[in-house]
Scaffold this motif. Structure first.
Motif, PDB file in Angstrom:
ATOM      1  N   VAL A 115      16.447 -64.536  22.151  1.00 10.20           N
ATOM      2  CA  VAL A 115      17.267 -64.628  20.942  1.00 10.20           C
ATOM      3  C   VAL A 115      18.343 -65.698  21.071  1.00 10.20           C
ATOM      4  CG1 VAL A 115      18.744 -63.351  19.328  1.00 10.20           C
ATOM      5  CG2 VAL A 115      16.886 -62.165  20.524  1.00 10.20           C
ATOM      6  N   ALA A 116      18.545 -66.425  19.992  1.00 11.26           N
ATOM      7  CA  ALA A 116      19.682 -67.337  19.871  1.00 11.26           C
ATOM      8  C   ALA A 116      20.407 -66.994  18.580  1.00 11.26           C
ATOM      9  CB  ALA A 116      19.230 -68.792  19.856  1.00 11.26           C
ATOM     10  N   LEU A 117      21.726 -67.075  18.616  1.00  9.34           N
ATOM     11  CA  LEU A 117      22.547 -66.830  17.426  1.00  9.34           C
ATOM     12  C   LEU A 117      23.446 -68.034  17.213  1.00  9.34           C
ATOM     13  CD1 LEU A 117      24.315 -63.631  16.243  1.00  9.34           C
ATOM     14  CD2 LEU A 117      25.614 -65.755  16.384  1.00  9.34           C
ATOM     15  N   ALA A 118      23.434 -68.567  15.984  1.00 10.12           N
ATOM     16  CA  ALA A 118      24.275 -69.712  15.646  1.00 10.12           C
ATOM     17  C   ALA A 118      25.388 -69.273  14.714  1.00 10.12           C
ATOM     18  CB  ALA A 118      23.444 -70.807  14.986  1.00 10.12           C
ATOM     19  N   ASP A 119      26.622 -69.592  15.088  1.00 10.72           N
ATOM     20  CA  ASP A 119      27.777 -69.345  14.235  1.00 10.72           C
ATOM     21  C   ASP A 119      27.966 -70.591  13.369  1.00 10.72           C
ATOM     22  OD1 ASP A 119      30.204 -68.981  13.054  1.00 10.72           O
ATOM     23  OD2 ASP A 119      31.284 -68.454  14.878  1.00 10.72           O
ATOM     24  N   LEU A 120      27.473 -70.531  12.135  1.00 10.93           N
ATOM     25  CA  LEU A 120      27.534 -71.671  11.224  1.00 10.93           C
ATOM     26  C   LEU A 120      28.642 -71.528  10.189  1.00 10.93           C
ATOM     27  CD1 LEU A 120      23.709 -72.153  10.634  1.00 10.93           C
ATOM     28  CD2 LEU A 120      25.239 -73.819  11.654  1.00 10.93           C
ATOM     29  N   ASP A 121      29.534 -70.581  10.404  1.00 10.29           N
ATOM     30  CA  ASP A 121      30.612 -70.356   9.443  1.00 10.29           C
ATOM     31  C   ASP A 121      31.762 -71.307   9.761  1.00 10.29           C
ATOM     32  OD1 ASP A 121      32.488 -69.461   7.672  1.00 10.29           O
ATOM     33  OD2 ASP A 121      32.177 -67.334   8.085  1.00 10.29           O
ATOM     34  N   VAL A 122      31.768 -72.466   9.093  1.00  8.08           N
ATOM     35  CA  VAL A 122      32.816 -73.454   9.321  1.00  8.08           C
ATOM     36  C   VAL A 122      33.934 -73.321   8.293  1.00  8.08           C
ATOM     37  CG1 VAL A 122      31.267 -75.111  10.407  1.00  8.08           C
ATOM     38  CG2 VAL A 122      31.584 -75.179   7.927  1.00  8.08           C
TER      39      VAL A 122
ATOM     40  N   GLU B  55      21.589 -66.487  23.469  1.00 10.38           N
ATOM     41  CA  GLU B  55      22.172 -67.828  23.485  1.00 10.38           C
ATOM     42  C   GLU B  55      23.042 -68.005  22.242  1.00 10.38           C
ATOM     43  OE1 GLU B  55      20.337 -72.283  23.074  1.00 10.38           O
ATOM     44  OE2 GLU B  55      19.391 -70.932  24.511  1.00 10.38           O
ATOM     45  N   VAL B  56      24.267 -68.515  22.410  1.00 14.29           N
ATOM     46  CA  VAL B  56      25.210 -68.646  21.299  1.00 14.29           C
ATOM     47  C   VAL B  56      25.521 -70.115  21.053  1.00 14.29           C
ATOM     48  CG1 VAL B  56      27.475 -67.998  20.402  1.00 14.29           C
ATOM     49  CG2 VAL B  56      26.224 -66.415  21.891  1.00 14.29           C
ATOM     50  N   GLU B  57      25.375 -70.532  19.786  1.00 13.34           N
ATOM     51  CA  GLU B  57      25.702 -71.899  19.395  1.00 13.34           C
ATOM     52  C   GLU B  57      26.759 -71.855  18.293  1.00 13.34           C
ATOM     53  OE1 GLU B  57      24.483 -74.114  21.179  1.00 13.34           O
ATOM     54  OE2 GLU B  57      22.644 -73.258  21.982  1.00 13.34           O
ATOM     55  N   SER B  58      27.731 -72.781  18.341  1.00 10.44           N
ATOM     56  CA  SER B  58      28.763 -72.821  17.306  1.00 10.44           C
ATOM     57  C   SER B  58      29.436 -74.186  17.305  1.00 10.44           C
ATOM     58  CB  SER B  58      29.804 -71.728  17.532  1.00 10.44           C
ATOM     59  OG  SER B  58      30.681 -72.080  18.583  1.00 10.44           O
ATOM     60  N   SER B  59      30.427 -74.326  16.408  1.00 13.28           N
ATOM     61  CA  SER B  59      31.199 -75.568  16.333  1.00 13.28           C
ATOM     62  C   SER B  59      32.404 -75.519  17.268  1.00 13.28           C
ATOM     63  CB  SER B  59      31.680 -75.792  14.887  1.00 13.28           C
ATOM     64  OG  SER B  59      32.446 -74.680  14.451  1.00 13.28           O
ATOM     65  N   TYR B  60      32.524 -74.409  18.020  1.00 13.56           N
ATOM     66  CA  TYR B  60      33.689 -74.223  18.888  1.00 13.56           C
ATOM     67  C   TYR B  60      33.526 -75.000  20.191  1.00 13.56           C
ATOM     68  CZ  TYR B  60      37.190 -71.738  21.697  1.00 13.56           C
ATOM     69  OH  TYR B  60      38.250 -71.412  22.492  1.00 13.56           O
ATOM     70  N   VAL B  61      34.588 -75.676  20.585  1.00 13.26           N
ATOM     71  CA  VAL B  61      34.595 -76.377  21.870  1.00 13.26           C
ATOM     72  C   VAL B  61      35.205 -75.445  22.905  1.00 13.26           C
ATOM     73  CG1 VAL B  61      35.395 -78.390  23.138  1.00 13.26           C
ATOM     74  CG2 VAL B  61      34.858 -78.584  20.707  1.00 13.26           C
ATOM     75  N   GLU B  62      34.381 -74.895  23.777  1.00 12.09           N
ATOM     76  CA  GLU B  62      34.831 -73.875  24.709  1.00 12.09           C
ATOM     77  C   GLU B  62      35.959 -74.387  25.595  1.00 12.09           C
ATOM     78  OE1 GLU B  62      32.831 -70.494  27.616  1.00 12.09           O
ATOM     79  OE2 GLU B  62      31.590 -71.983  26.604  1.00 12.09           O
ATOM     80  N   GLY B  63      37.029 -73.582  25.681  1.00 12.70           N
ATOM     81  CA  GLY B  63      38.170 -73.939  26.499  1.00 12.70           C
ATOM     82  C   GLY B  63      39.225 -74.753  25.779  1.00 12.70           C
ATOM     83  N   SER B  64      38.906 -75.228  24.563  1.00 10.81           N
ATOM     84  CA  SER B  64      39.845 -76.077  23.838  1.00 10.81           C
ATOM     85  C   SER B  64      40.691 -75.317  22.831  1.00 10.81           C
ATOM     86  CB  SER B  64      39.078 -77.176  23.084  1.00 10.81           C
ATOM     87  OG  SER B  64      38.348 -76.610  21.998  1.00 10.81           O
TER      88      SER B  64
END
Length: 223
Positions: free
Chosen positions: A36-43, A63-72
Motif C-alpha cells: 500500500v501507498a498513501l499520497a497526501d494530496l491536500d495542498v 509508503e507515504v507521499e506528500s508535499s511535506y519536506v521532512e525535517g523542515s
C-alpha cells in the motif's frame, strides 16, 4: 474493499472525515497483505493531514507521499514526483487523499493520463452534518464541481456522517438517507459506511454499502 480499483481517490468536504477514512482504509488494505501507498494530496487544508501520521502508517508498511519536506516543518506548493511510482507500478494498492473542494481537486489534473475509466475509483466522503453537504442539492453541487475541476468521475459514496465521538446511530441513518438520494440521482453506489467502532455494531445489517468500523486516528483523545 478488495473489489475496488487499484487506484482509489478519496475526496470530501472539509470536516467530512476524508483523511480519517483514508488512513483507516489504507491500514485495512495493509492488514489484508496488500502493498500500500498513501499520497497526501491536500495542498489546501493545513490541518489534519494524513502525512502527520506517517510514523503510524509506515509501521504498517504503508509508503507515504506528500508535499511535506521532512525535517523542515514546511510544505512545498507542489506534489512529490514519487507519486508517479505507485500510479505506474501495478503492484501497489494506491490511496490518494485529495483536497476537499474543487480547488484542491485541481492537483489531480496532472495525473489525468493515469485516471482512465475502469482503472480508478473516486469515492466522495459524505458527512450530512456539514452545512455544505447536508442537502441533496449541496452534495450534488459539491460532487459536480470536483468532477469538473479534476476531470474525473466520482464512482462511489462513503457515508461518514459523524459528530466525532458523539456520533449516534441516528446520525448514520440520516446520512444514509442523504447518500441514498444522491446514489439514485448520480447512478453511483454507496460503497462504505464509515463509523466509529462503538457505533458500528449497533447498525442494521440491511444498509447499502460495506460497514467499515474505524478508529479516530487524526484526533487525539483530548480533542
Amino acid at each position: 474493499m478488495l473489489k475496488d480499483n487499484r487506484v482509489r481517490i478519496i475526496i470530501g468536504h472539509y470536516g467530512s472525515g476524508k483523511t480519517e477514512f483514508s488512513i483507516n482504509y489504507a491500514i485495512e488494505l495493509a492488514k489484508q497483505g496488500k502493498k500500500v501507498a498513501l499520497a497526501d494530496l491536500d495542498v489546501v487544508n493545513p490541518y489534519f493531514r494524513s502525512r502527520e501520521k506517517h510514523k503510524l502508517l509506515r509501521s504498517y508498511g504503508i509508503e507515504v507521499e506528500s508535499s511535506y519536506v521532512e525535517g523542515s516543518g514546511t510544505d512545498l506548493p507542489s506534489i512529490s514526483a514519487a507519486i508517479l511510482g505507485p500510479l505506474q507500478n501495478e503492484s501497489y494498492d494506491f490511496v490518494m487523499d485529495v483536497g476537499g473542494d474543487s480547488m484542491g481537486a485541481r492537483t489531480l489534473g496532472r495525473y489525468q493520463e493515469y485516471l482512465v475509466d475502469g482503472k480508478y475509483d473516486m469515492f466522495c466522503v459524505v458527512n450530512a452534518n456539514r452545512p455544505e453537504t447536508q442537502t441533496l442539492e449541496g452534495l450534488i453541487h459539491h460532487i459536480r464541481s470536483i468532477e469538473t475541476t479534476s476531470r474525473a468521475k466520482v464512482t462511489g459514496l462513503i457515508n461518514n456522517t459523524h459528530m466525532l465521538r458523539y456520533t449516534s446511530v441516528e446520525d448514520i441513518l440520516r446520512g444514509q438517507e442523504l447518500c441514498s438520494l444522491a446514489s439514485k440521482e448520480l447512478n453511483i453506489p454507496i460503497k462504505y459506511i464509515s463509523v466509529i467502532e462503538s457505533v458500528a455494531k449497533e447498525l442494521p445489517n440491511d444498509l447499502e454499502g460495506e460497514i467499515l468500523p474505524i478508529k479516530m486516528i487524526m484526533r487525539e483523545d483530548w480533542m
